[in-house]
Motif scaffolding. Sequence first.
Motif, PDB file in Angstrom:
ATOM      1  N   ASP A  35       0.864  -1.192   0.000  1.00 28.12           N
ATOM      2  CA  ASP A  35       0.000   0.000   0.000  1.00 28.12           C
ATOM      3  C   ASP A  35       0.895   1.234   0.000  1.00 28.12           C
ATOM      4  O   ASP A  35       1.845   1.311   0.779  1.00 28.12           O
ATOM      5  CB  ASP A  35      -0.875  -0.026   1.283  1.00 28.12           C
ATOM      6  CG  ASP A  35      -2.054   0.934   1.231  1.00 28.12           C
ATOM      7  OD1 ASP A  35      -1.831   2.126   0.965  1.00 28.12           O
ATOM      8  OD2 ASP A  35      -3.183   0.494   1.473  1.00 28.12           O
ATOM      9  N   TYR A 147     -13.680   5.603 -13.593  1.00 31.81           N
ATOM     10  CA  TYR A 147     -13.515   4.628 -12.489  1.00 31.81           C
ATOM     11  C   TYR A 147     -14.240   3.325 -12.822  1.00 31.81           C
ATOM     12  O   TYR A 147     -13.675   2.232 -12.746  1.00 31.81           O
ATOM     13  CB  TYR A 147     -14.069   5.236 -11.195  1.00 31.81           C
ATOM     14  CG  TYR A 147     -14.223   4.264 -10.033  1.00 31.81           C
ATOM     15  CD1 TYR A 147     -13.196   4.068  -9.122  1.00 31.81           C
ATOM     16  CD2 TYR A 147     -15.423   3.571  -9.837  1.00 31.81           C
ATOM     17  CE1 TYR A 147     -13.349   3.181  -8.048  1.00 31.81           C
ATOM     18  CE2 TYR A 147     -15.579   2.701  -8.779  1.00 31.81           C
ATOM     19  CZ  TYR A 147     -14.545   2.509  -7.878  1.00 31.81           C
ATOM     20  OH  TYR A 147     -14.706   1.640  -6.825  1.00 31.81           O
ATOM     21  N   LYS A 183     -13.939   6.490   5.455  1.00 32.63           N
ATOM     22  CA  LYS A 183     -13.682   7.937   5.373  1.00 32.63           C
ATOM     23  C   LYS A 183     -15.011   8.676   5.195  1.00 32.63           C
ATOM     24  O   LYS A 183     -15.923   8.181   4.519  1.00 32.63           O
ATOM     25  CB  LYS A 183     -12.772   8.239   4.175  1.00 32.63           C
ATOM     26  CG  LYS A 183     -11.315   7.927   4.479  1.00 32.63           C
ATOM     27  CD  LYS A 183     -10.696   7.006   3.454  1.00 32.63           C
ATOM     28  CE  LYS A 183      -9.502   6.290   3.987  1.00 32.63           C
ATOM     29  NZ  LYS A 183      -9.572   4.832   3.866  1.00 32.63           N
TER      30      LYS A 183
HETATM   31  N1  NAD Z   1     -16.029   1.421  -0.207  1.00 30.91           N
HETATM   32  C1  NAD Z   1     -16.959   1.102  -1.112  1.00 30.91           C
HETATM   33  O1  NAD Z   1     -18.165   1.379  -0.950  1.00 30.91           O
HETATM   34  C2  NAD Z   1     -16.552   0.381  -2.385  1.00 30.91           C
HETATM   35  C3  NAD Z   1     -17.572   0.027  -3.291  1.00 30.91           C
HETATM   36  C4  NAD Z   1     -17.207  -0.638  -4.456  1.00 30.91           C
HETATM   37  C5  NAD Z   1     -15.878  -0.958  -4.692  1.00 30.91           C
HETATM   38  N2  NAD Z   1     -14.909  -0.577  -3.795  1.00 30.91           N
HETATM   39  C6  NAD Z   1     -13.520  -0.923  -4.100  1.00 30.91           C
HETATM   40  O2  NAD Z   1     -12.958  -1.590  -2.970  1.00 30.91           O
HETATM   41  C7  NAD Z   1     -11.562  -1.306  -2.892  1.00 30.91           C
HETATM   42  C8  NAD Z   1     -11.190  -0.818  -1.504  1.00 30.91           C
HETATM   43  O3  NAD Z   1     -11.953   0.351  -1.240  1.00 30.91           O
HETATM   44  P1  NAD Z   1     -11.853   1.151   0.134  1.00 30.91           P
HETATM   45  O4  NAD Z   1     -13.198   1.737   0.368  1.00 30.91           O
HETATM   46  O5  NAD Z   1     -11.207   0.313   1.165  1.00 30.91           O
HETATM   47  O6  NAD Z   1     -10.881   2.336  -0.321  1.00 30.91           O
HETATM   48  P2  NAD Z   1      -9.667   3.035   0.498  1.00 30.91           P
HETATM   49  O7  NAD Z   1      -9.362   4.274  -0.257  1.00 30.91           O
HETATM   50  O8  NAD Z   1      -9.972   3.131   1.939  1.00 30.91           O
HETATM   51  O9  NAD Z   1      -8.486   1.980   0.300  1.00 30.91           O
HETATM   52  C9  NAD Z   1      -7.678   1.928  -0.855  1.00 30.91           C
HETATM   53  C10 NAD Z   1      -6.260   1.674  -0.393  1.00 30.91           C
HETATM   54  O10 NAD Z   1      -5.430   1.602  -1.569  1.00 30.91           O
HETATM   55  C11 NAD Z   1      -4.254   2.351  -1.330  1.00 30.91           C
HETATM   56  N3  NAD Z   1      -3.763   2.836  -2.628  1.00 30.91           N
HETATM   57  C12 NAD Z   1      -4.310   3.793  -3.413  1.00 30.91           C
HETATM   58  N4  NAD Z   1      -3.556   3.981  -4.497  1.00 30.91           N
HETATM   59  C13 NAD Z   1      -2.521   3.110  -4.416  1.00 30.91           C
HETATM   60  C14 NAD Z   1      -1.407   2.823  -5.249  1.00 30.91           C
HETATM   61  N5  NAD Z   1      -1.197   3.497  -6.395  1.00 30.91           N
HETATM   62  N6  NAD Z   1      -0.533   1.859  -4.866  1.00 30.91           N
HETATM   63  C15 NAD Z   1      -0.720   1.169  -3.690  1.00 30.91           C
HETATM   64  N7  NAD Z   1      -1.759   1.413  -2.855  1.00 30.91           N
HETATM   65  C16 NAD Z   1      -2.650   2.372  -3.215  1.00 30.91           C
HETATM   66  C17 NAD Z   1      -4.694   3.491  -0.427  1.00 30.91           C
HETATM   67  O11 NAD Z   1      -3.592   4.044   0.314  1.00 30.91           O
HETATM   68  C18 NAD Z   1      -5.703   2.803   0.483  1.00 30.91           C
HETATM   69  O12 NAD Z   1      -5.079   2.247   1.631  1.00 30.91           O
HETATM   70  C19 NAD Z   1     -11.265  -0.330  -4.019  1.00 30.91           C
HETATM   71  O13 NAD Z   1     -10.775  -1.061  -5.124  1.00 30.91           O
HETATM   72  C20 NAD Z   1     -12.613   0.260  -4.330  1.00 30.91           C
HETATM   73  O14 NAD Z   1     -12.673   0.720  -5.666  1.00 30.91           O
HETATM   74  C21 NAD Z   1     -15.221   0.070  -2.642  1.00 30.91           C
END
Ligand code: NAD
Length: 312
Positions: A35, A147, A183
Amino acid sequence: MSEQKTVFITGGAGFIGLHVVNQLLEKDYKVRIFDNMVRGDRDKANELALSHGVEVIDQDVRYGGSVTAAMKGADRVIHLAADSINKSVADPYSSLNMNVDGTHNVFAAAVHHGVERVVFASSASVYGDPKKLPMHEDDQLSPLTPYCIGKRTAEDLAGYYQRQYGMSWIGLRFFNVYGPGQKTTAYYTSVINHFVNRLRNGEPPVIDGKGEQSMDFIHVHDIARAVVLATESEKANVPINVGTGIDTSVADLARILIGAVGADVEPIFNPRDVLVSRRAADTTRAKEIIGFEYTIPVGEGMADLIRIETAK
Ligand SMILES: NC(=O)c1ccc[n+]([C@@H]2O[C@H](COP(=O)([O-])OP(=O)(O)OC[C@H]3O[C@@H](n4cnc5c(N)ncnc54)[C@H](O)[C@@H]3O)[C@@H](O)[C@H]2O)c1
């Protein structure tokens, strides 16, 4: 005793990632977080390194060489790192670079190392505005933003790597994830935060239109269970919805939160024309392929979230 398996998890320090890591540790996996910490919780990741020997690699999935080197020795891969949906319209290049090129780096490295399974986060947003409910995996996809286009492309790329190199994969189409650690800027679920803040100030939630627009809210604990089940299932190579199958309208959500906060107010309806979009997952495939069913009803999950936030 069977040998301890190593799981490599990108985005493992994020909202969903930390819940997955905790469940993997409970099941006695070795965990390696990859990460770059742009939105990750570095302190929590470092605590897990000290308490549970989790390896924490602070690098970027956009660099293929880093991903390949860091994945060495991993048995299974979970790919959650992504650019947020909020940024994708303003900065499509970054969004595609992250969600397509970054994801491609993860798949290519997984094939290089011959890992047993790749599980990655897709999204219910690949459907666009659904024509019917519940939304089934075989329905027509109509991704509307860079996205969502990136998430759909990731599913197509996974299919390519499976046909060409035998990569075993599951793409999980998460619906509207909520729960502790999220968040406040989260795109779809920011309405929860908005209503709760008003209720705490003694103000009623304000709803545009009749509040008929709906989401399929799924608790992050259940999402993390689905991710872990997908890394272990015998069947694979399909996208799978992860939701509850229940569409909760914004008006219902307001009432659930009023009850959970214990406020003595009624929602205010702001008469306006609102484009009503609705969401609910068809959950049949999740049950069939990975044996997943949700366990936390939305009322209980929201009440729990408010208890945790209040205790902070
Ligand atoms: N939260 C939701 O409702 C939701 C819904 C549908 C899909 N998703 C997908 O689930 C996954 C996780 O979502 P989340 O809500 O935990 O998001 P989040 O932003 O809390 O977590 C994403 C993590 O990825 C890391 N990251 C970002 N860019 C990076 C990079 N270039 N290299 C390495 N690490 C990187 C960030 O530091 C973060 O820790 C994502 O792929 C998101 O698209 C989430």
